[in-house]
Design a protein around this motif. Structure first.
Motif, PDB file in Angstrom:
ATOM      1  N   ALA A  68       0.833  -1.209   0.000  1.00 33.94           N
ATOM      2  CA  ALA A  68       0.000   0.000   0.000  1.00 33.94           C
ATOM      3  C   ALA A  68       0.867   1.258   0.000  1.00 33.94           C
ATOM      4  O   ALA A  68       0.601   2.222  -0.737  1.00 33.94           O
ATOM      5  N   SER A  69       1.925   1.248   0.806  1.00 30.22           N
ATOM      6  CA  SER A  69       2.813   2.408   0.862  1.00 30.22           C
ATOM      7  C   SER A  69       3.571   2.580  -0.443  1.00 30.22           C
ATOM      8  O   SER A  69       3.774   3.704  -0.921  1.00 30.22           O
ATOM      9  N   MET A  70       3.994   1.464  -1.025  1.00 25.46           N
ATOM     10  CA  MET A  70       4.746   1.543  -2.283  1.00 25.46           C
ATOM     11  C   MET A  70       3.857   2.008  -3.435  1.00 25.46           C
ATOM     12  O   MET A  70       4.279   2.784  -4.286  1.00 25.46           O
ATOM     13  N   MET A  71       2.615   1.547  -3.437  1.00 24.18           N
ATOM     14  CA  MET A  71       1.692   1.998  -4.484  1.00 24.18           C
ATOM     15  C   MET A  71       1.426   3.494  -4.375  1.00 24.18           C
ATOM     16  O   MET A  71       1.378   4.203  -5.390  1.00 24.18           O
ATOM     17  N   ALA A  72       1.254   3.973  -3.155  1.00 25.01           N
ATOM     18  CA  ALA A  72       1.029   5.411  -2.959  1.00 25.01           C
ATOM     19  C   ALA A  72       2.238   6.200  -3.448  1.00 25.01           C
ATOM     20  O   ALA A  72       2.096   7.242  -4.100  1.00 25.01           O
ATOM     21  N   ALA A  73       3.447   5.696  -3.166  1.00 25.25           N
ATOM     22  CA  ALA A  73       4.658   6.379  -3.621  1.00 25.25           C
ATOM     23  C   ALA A  73       4.775   6.344  -5.140  1.00 25.25           C
ATOM     24  O   ALA A  73       5.199   7.314  -5.772  1.00 25.25           O
ATOM     25  N   MET A 124       2.287 -16.746  -5.069  1.00 30.84           N
ATOM     26  CA  MET A 124       2.380 -16.628  -6.527  1.00 30.84           C
ATOM     27  C   MET A 124       1.144 -15.933  -7.076  1.00 30.84           C
ATOM     28  O   MET A 124       1.236 -15.050  -7.931  1.00 30.84           O
ATOM     29  N   THR A 125      -0.022 -16.311  -6.563  1.00 34.84           N
ATOM     30  CA  THR A 125      -1.259 -15.647  -6.970  1.00 34.84           C
ATOM     31  C   THR A 125      -1.266 -14.194  -6.536  1.00 34.84           C
ATOM     32  O   THR A 125      -1.620 -13.297  -7.303  1.00 34.84           O
ATOM     33  N   ALA A 126      -0.842 -13.953  -5.289  1.00 33.71           N
ATOM     34  CA  ALA A 126      -0.809 -12.581  -4.768  1.00 33.71           C
ATOM     35  C   ALA A 126       0.143 -11.715  -5.570  1.00 33.71           C
ATOM     36  O   ALA A 126      -0.165 -10.554  -5.883  1.00 33.71           O
ATOM     37  N   ASN A 127       1.313 -12.252  -5.926  1.00 33.81           N
ATOM     38  CA  ASN A 127       2.278 -11.476  -6.699  1.00 33.81           C
ATOM     39  C   ASN A 127       1.734 -11.107  -8.071  1.00 33.81           C
ATOM     40  O   ASN A 127       1.979 -10.010  -8.579  1.00 33.81           O
ATOM     41  N   HIS A 128       0.974 -12.027  -8.666  1.00 30.94           N
ATOM     42  CA  HIS A 128       0.358 -11.721  -9.958  1.00 30.94           C
ATOM     43  C   HIS A 128      -0.633 -10.568  -9.814  1.00 30.94           C
ATOM     44  O   HIS A 128      -0.640  -9.627 -10.621  1.00 30.94           O
ATOM     45  N   GLU A 129      -1.441 -10.634  -8.761  1.00 29.78           N
ATOM     46  CA  GLU A 129      -2.437  -9.576  -8.532  1.00 29.78           C
ATOM     47  C   GLU A 129      -1.760  -8.243  -8.229  1.00 29.78           C
ATOM     48  O   GLU A 129      -2.160  -7.188  -8.742  1.00 29.78           O
ATOM     49  N   ILE A 130      -0.715  -8.288  -7.392  1.00 34.21           N
ATOM     50  CA  ILE A 130       0.013  -7.060  -7.056  1.00 34.21           C
ATOM     51  C   ILE A 130       0.681  -6.487  -8.296  1.00 34.21           C
ATOM     52  O   ILE A 130       0.676  -5.273  -8.525  1.00 34.21           O
ATOM     53  N   GLY A 131       1.254  -7.368  -9.117  1.00 29.79           N
ATOM     54  CA  GLY A 131       1.876  -6.912 -10.364  1.00 29.79           C
ATOM     55  C   GLY A 131       0.879  -6.200 -11.263  1.00 29.79           C
ATOM     56  O   GLY A 131       1.201  -5.187 -11.888  1.00 29.79           O
ATOM     57  N   GLN A 132      -0.343  -6.716 -11.318  1.00 28.88           N
ATOM     58  CA  GLN A 132      -1.381  -6.071 -12.126  1.00 28.88           C
ATOM     59  C   GLN A 132      -1.719  -4.685 -11.585  1.00 28.88           C
ATOM     60  O   GLN A 132      -1.921  -3.733 -12.353  1.00 28.88           O
ATOM     61  N   GLY A 135       1.148  -2.428 -12.348  1.00 32.47           N
ATOM     62  CA  GLY A 135       1.107  -2.151 -13.785  1.00 32.47           C
ATOM     63  C   GLY A 135       0.044  -1.127 -14.128  1.00 32.47           C
ATOM     64  O   GLY A 135       0.260  -0.243 -14.965  1.00 32.47           O
ATOM     65  N   GLY A 136      -1.112  -1.230 -13.474  1.00 32.75           N
ATOM     66  CA  GLY A 136      -2.181  -0.262 -13.714  1.00 32.75           C
ATOM     67  C   GLY A 136      -1.771   1.143 -13.317  1.00 32.75           C
ATOM     68  O   GLY A 136      -2.063   2.121 -14.032  1.00 32.75           O
ATOM     69  N   ILE A 137      -1.074   1.262 -12.183  1.00 39.80           N
ATOM     70  CA  ILE A 137      -0.602   2.583 -11.745  1.00 39.80           C
ATOM     71  C   ILE A 137       0.390   3.149 -12.753  1.00 39.80           C
ATOM     72  O   ILE A 137       0.320   4.321 -13.136  1.00 39.80           O
ATOM     73  N   LEU A 138       1.311   2.308 -13.205  1.00 40.28           N
ATOM     74  CA  LEU A 138       2.311   2.763 -14.176  1.00 40.28           C
ATOM     75  C   LEU A 138       1.652   3.153 -15.496  1.00 40.28           C
ATOM     76  O   LEU A 138       2.023   4.159 -16.115  1.00 40.28           O
ATOM     77  N   ALA A 139       0.666   2.360 -15.930  1.00 34.54           N
ATOM     78  CA  ALA A 139      -0.023   2.663 -17.187  1.00 34.54           C
ATOM     79  C   ALA A 139      -0.707   4.023 -17.116  1.00 34.54           C
ATOM     80  O   ALA A 139      -0.613   4.836 -18.041  1.00 34.54           O
ATOM     81  N   ARG A 140      -1.402   4.281 -16.008  1.00 31.99           N
ATOM     82  CA  ARG A 140      -2.067   5.572 -15.860  1.00 31.99           C
ATOM     83  C   ARG A 140      -1.050   6.710 -15.797  1.00 31.99           C
ATOM     84  O   ARG A 140      -1.272   7.791 -16.348  1.00 31.99           O
ATOM     85  N   SER A 141       0.072   6.440 -15.147  1.00 30.26           N
ATOM     86  CA  SER A 141       1.094   7.476 -15.002  1.00 30.26           C
ATOM     87  C   SER A 141       1.668   7.898 -16.353  1.00 30.26           C
ATOM     88  O   SER A 141       1.896   9.081 -16.596  1.00 30.26           O
ATOM     89  N   ILE A 142       1.901   6.926 -17.233  1.00 33.79           N
ATOM     90  CA  ILE A 142       2.498   7.267 -18.522  1.00 33.79           C
ATOM     91  C   ILE A 142       1.457   7.459 -19.622  1.00 33.79           C
ATOM     92  O   ILE A 142       1.802   7.735 -20.774  1.00 33.79           O
ATOM     93  N   ASP A 148      -2.810  -2.491 -22.211  1.00 31.63           N
ATOM     94  CA  ASP A 148      -1.651  -2.585 -23.092  1.00 31.63           C
ATOM     95  C   ASP A 148      -0.789  -3.769 -22.652  1.00 31.63           C
ATOM     96  O   ASP A 148      -0.361  -3.824 -21.497  1.00 31.63           O
ATOM     97  N   PRO A 149      -0.535  -4.733 -23.540  1.00 33.58           N
ATOM     98  CA  PRO A 149       0.221  -5.930 -23.131  1.00 33.58           C
ATOM     99  C   PRO A 149       1.629  -5.621 -22.627  1.00 33.58           C
ATOM    100  O   PRO A 149       2.199  -6.393 -21.860  1.00 33.58           O
ATOM    101  N   ARG A 150       2.192  -4.494 -23.038  1.00 31.72           N
ATOM    102  CA  ARG A 150       3.538  -4.153 -22.568  1.00 31.72           C
ATOM    103  C   ARG A 150       3.558  -3.936 -21.063  1.00 31.72           C
ATOM    104  O   ARG A 150       4.555  -4.222 -20.386  1.00 31.72           O
ATOM    105  N   ILE A 151       2.452  -3.433 -20.511  1.00 32.65           N
ATOM    106  CA  ILE A 151       2.377  -3.214 -19.067  1.00 32.65           C
ATOM    107  C   ILE A 151       2.396  -4.546 -18.325  1.00 32.65           C
ATOM    108  O   ILE A 151       3.097  -4.715 -17.316  1.00 32.65           O
TER     109      ILE A 151
END
Length: 197
Positions: A68-73, A124-132, A135-142, A148-151
């Motif tokens: 949560a803290s890392m996502m906010a950052a 493994m499931t949690a990491n996939h969800e966290i990665g998504q 990725g969503g935060i990064l996609a919105r940022s850029i 986008d499959p690149r995300i």
């Protein structure tokens, strides 16, 4: 940033107490042999209080406030920042602070995860969800679509790199500087995985 109130501090203290007791019992008795009732009794809380903080026994090992803290950052990183560099920046700033305080707890939790099939499968499931989510935060940022499959590729590569580092760190009994190892792994990823002679 405002300081948490008394109620929030008490809740955080109880949450940490339950997790500390659980990790101690898992180390003493084994994960599968330890029950929620035993954890609750040792922590001097009711089983219903345990489940208010941790929905399952697995969650008492896996849950933390780091993501949560890392996502906010990550939301505050300038949009022009390359994707891998944005993630490195957050790890250097936020995760390194958590690690300085929680190193032993992180090692204990990760050792349990790697040694316990149910936890390993769950993370493994949690990491996939966290990665998504990352990725969503990064996609919105850029300014590109979260579809986008690149995300998905970038998020998967970064989470995979961090998982490999965690496994290496635990295998070495936590002797390395985990945040520095993570930073090196992401820097390597950012080079396009170029391996010198």
């Amino acid at each position: 940033m405002t300081e948490p109130g008394l109620r929030e501090r008490k809740k955080a203290k109880t949450r940490r107490l339950i997790q500390d007791v659980a990790l101690r019992l898992f180390a003493e008795q084994g994960y599968d042999e330890t029950t929620v009732d035993q954890i609750a009794a040792e922590a001097e809380v009711s089983p219903s209080t345990f489940f208010r903080y941790y929905p399952t026994k697995e969650d008492v090992v896996l849950a933390d406030e780091y993501d949560a803290s890392m996502m906010a950052a990550l939301e505050t990183i300038p949009p022009e920042t390359p994707v891998v560099e944005a993630f490195r920046s957050v790890l250097r700033g936020v995760f390194a602070q958590f690690f300085a305080v929680d190193r032993d707890v992180i090692l204990e939790r990760m050792r349990l995860v790697l040694e316990t099939p149910a936890l390993r499968s769950r993370i493994m499931t949690a990491n996939h969800e966290i990665g998504q989510i990352y990725g969503g935060i990064l996609a919105r940022s850029i300014g590109i679509s979260t579809d986008d499959p690149r995300i998905a590729v970038a998020a998967g590569a970064m989470m995979g790199a961090l998982t490999a580092v965690l496994e290496q760190w635990v295998a070495d009994d936590g002797r390395g500087d985990l945040p520095a190892m993570m930073d090196d792994a992401l820097a390597f990823l950012g080079t396009g995985l170029k391996i010198g002679a």
